[in-house]
Design a protein around this motif. Structure first.
Motif, PDB file in Angstrom:
ATOM      1  N   UNK A  63      -2.618  27.948 -23.261  1.00  0.00           N
ATOM      2  CA  UNK A  63      -1.381  27.156 -23.367  1.00  0.00           C
ATOM      3  C   UNK A  63      -1.633  25.726 -23.824  1.00  0.00           C
ATOM      4  N   UNK A  64      -2.860  25.257 -23.708  1.00  0.00           N
ATOM      5  CA  UNK A  64      -3.206  23.901 -24.149  1.00  0.00           C
ATOM      6  C   UNK A  64      -4.219  23.937 -25.296  1.00  0.00           C
ATOM      7  N   UNK A  65      -4.146  24.977 -26.127  1.00  0.00           N
ATOM      8  CA  UNK A  65      -5.111  25.167 -27.217  1.00  0.00           C
ATOM      9  C   UNK A  65      -5.123  24.002 -28.192  1.00  0.00           C
ATOM     10  N   UNK A  66      -3.966  23.463 -28.469  1.00  0.00           N
ATOM     11  CA  UNK A  66      -3.835  22.344 -29.396  1.00  0.00           C
ATOM     12  C   UNK A  66      -3.180  21.182 -28.663  1.00  0.00           C
ATOM     13  N   UNK A  67      -3.693  19.993 -28.887  1.00  0.00           N
ATOM     14  CA  UNK A  67      -3.135  18.784 -28.282  1.00  0.00           C
ATOM     15  C   UNK A  67      -2.705  17.838 -29.390  1.00  0.00           C
ATOM     16  N   UNK A  68      -1.504  17.287 -29.229  1.00  0.00           N
ATOM     17  CA  UNK A  68      -0.936  16.399 -30.238  1.00  0.00           C
ATOM     18  C   UNK A  68      -0.637  15.039 -29.621  1.00  0.00           C
ATOM     19  N   UNK A  99       4.116  29.512 -32.894  1.00  0.00           N
ATOM     20  CA  UNK A  99       3.667  28.340 -32.150  1.00  0.00           C
ATOM     21  C   UNK A  99       4.805  27.868 -31.242  1.00  0.00           C
ATOM     22  N   UNK A 100       4.434  27.279 -30.115  1.00  0.00           N
ATOM     23  CA  UNK A 100       5.419  26.668 -29.213  1.00  0.00           C
ATOM     24  C   UNK A 100       4.780  25.502 -28.472  1.00  0.00           C
ATOM     25  N   UNK A 101       5.636  24.575 -28.076  1.00  0.00           N
ATOM     26  CA  UNK A 101       5.191  23.424 -27.279  1.00  0.00           C
ATOM     27  C   UNK A 101       5.195  23.846 -25.820  1.00  0.00           C
ATOM     28  N   UNK A 102       4.100  23.570 -25.098  1.00  0.00           N
ATOM     29  CA  UNK A 102       3.992  23.986 -23.692  1.00  0.00           C
ATOM     30  C   UNK A 102       3.977  22.823 -22.714  1.00  0.00           C
ATOM     31  N   UNK A 103       3.944  21.589 -23.220  1.00  0.00           N
ATOM     32  CA  UNK A 103       4.023  20.440 -22.312  1.00  0.00           C
ATOM     33  C   UNK A 103       4.695  19.268 -23.016  1.00  0.00           C
ATOM     34  N   UNK A 104       5.169  18.336 -22.223  1.00  0.00           N
ATOM     35  CA  UNK A 104       5.809  17.126 -22.748  1.00  0.00           C
ATOM     36  C   UNK A 104       4.801  16.043 -23.090  1.00  0.00           C
ATOM     37  N   UNK A 105       3.572  16.193 -22.632  1.00  0.00           N
ATOM     38  CA  UNK A 105       2.607  15.120 -22.775  1.00  0.00           C
ATOM     39  C   UNK A 105       3.005  13.968 -21.865  1.00  0.00           C
ATOM     40  N   UNK A 106       2.534  12.776 -22.179  1.00  0.00           N
ATOM     41  CA  UNK A 106       2.887  11.618 -21.356  1.00  0.00           C
ATOM     42  C   UNK A 106       3.132  10.423 -22.266  1.00  0.00           C
ATOM     43  N   UNK A 137       0.485  16.138 -25.861  1.00  0.00           N
ATOM     44  CA  UNK A 137       1.497  17.192 -26.013  1.00  0.00           C
ATOM     45  C   UNK A 137       0.746  18.487 -26.312  1.00  0.00           C
ATOM     46  N   UNK A 138       0.916  19.510 -25.473  1.00  0.00           N
ATOM     47  CA  UNK A 138       0.173  20.758 -25.655  1.00  0.00           C
ATOM     48  C   UNK A 138       0.975  21.791 -26.426  1.00  0.00           C
ATOM     49  N   UNK A 139       0.264  22.553 -27.253  1.00  0.00           N
ATOM     50  CA  UNK A 139       0.858  23.581 -28.093  1.00  0.00           C
ATOM     51  C   UNK A 139       0.055  24.868 -27.926  1.00  0.00           C
ATOM     52  N   UNK A 140       0.766  25.988 -27.912  1.00  0.00           N
ATOM     53  CA  UNK A 140       0.162  27.315 -27.791  1.00  0.00           C
ATOM     54  C   UNK A 140       0.464  28.114 -29.060  1.00  0.00           C
ATOM     55  N   UNK A 141      -0.483  28.957 -29.466  1.00  0.00           N
ATOM     56  CA  UNK A 141      -0.338  29.793 -30.654  1.00  0.00           C
ATOM     57  C   UNK A 141      -0.312  31.269 -30.261  1.00  0.00           C
ATOM     58  N   UNK A 142       0.327  32.077 -31.093  1.00  0.00           N
ATOM     59  CA  UNK A 142       0.393  33.518 -30.858  1.00  0.00           C
ATOM     60  C   UNK A 142       0.319  34.229 -32.202  1.00  0.00           C
TER      61      UNK A 142
END
Length: 167
Positions: A63-68, A99-106, A137-142
């Motif tokens: 769920x945190x594979x990519x961080x933006x 792809x989807x965003x899985x967190x709001x980040x800070x 900001x975390x992003x998950x891929x499928x």
């Protein structure tokens, strides 16, 4: 005989590697940084029900594979959006990347949208939007569409994330 043929195809079926890239908006001081790479190897251990069966068709990254990180805004009211697109290096048309965003980040400001999977295509589309500087900001891929019908090969695509200043 057919069973042996299917089993032989499955041994090194495919390796799917995604390379993440970023591009900042050219006319604004807002910038984006993207971190993460996902690689998935599919082989005989991914058979849904053992020899002679099809492969599991869907694979998800962490769920945190990519961080933006989005930075360089002029404050909490400076709005932006993150767009995505895919460029195929070697890809099979039966495979679909989401792809989807899985967190709001800070950080200051806000973030919205992008929390449901959307397909990444070869044209830019909005993933999510926000305001102010945001980090982590975390992003998950499928990937879907994996099957014994997809020829054994190493498939790869680059996912481009770009930030657009909307104010």
């Amino acid at each position: 005989m057919e069973r042996k043929l299917k089993t032989g195809i499955l041994l090194p079926l495919c390796a799917i590697a995604l390379v993440l890239a970023s591009a900042g908006a050219a006319l604004a001081s807002i910038s984006i940084s993207v971190y993460g790479v996902w690689s998935e190897t599919v082989n005989e251990s991914d058979l849904a029900a053992g020899p002679g069966s099809n492969l599991v068709s869907t694979y998800e990254s962490a769920s945190n594979q990519t961080t933006i990180d989005v930075s360089g805004t002029t404050g909490d009211s400076d709005t932006w959006r993150v767009d995505i697109k895919k460029t195929d290096t070697s890809w099979n048309s039966n495979l679909h990347l989401y792809v989807r965003r899985t967190s709001d980040g800070s950080g200051s400001g806000s973030i919205s949208g992008g929390d449901a999977y959307q397909e990444v295509t070869d044209t830019f589309s909005e993933l999510f939007s926000g305001s102010g500087d945001r980090t982590g900001i975390c992003v998950q891929l499928e990937i879907t569409g994996v099957s014994v019908g997809v020829p054994a090969d190493a498939y790869s695509a680059a996912v481009y994330y770009t930030v657009v200043d909307t104010e």
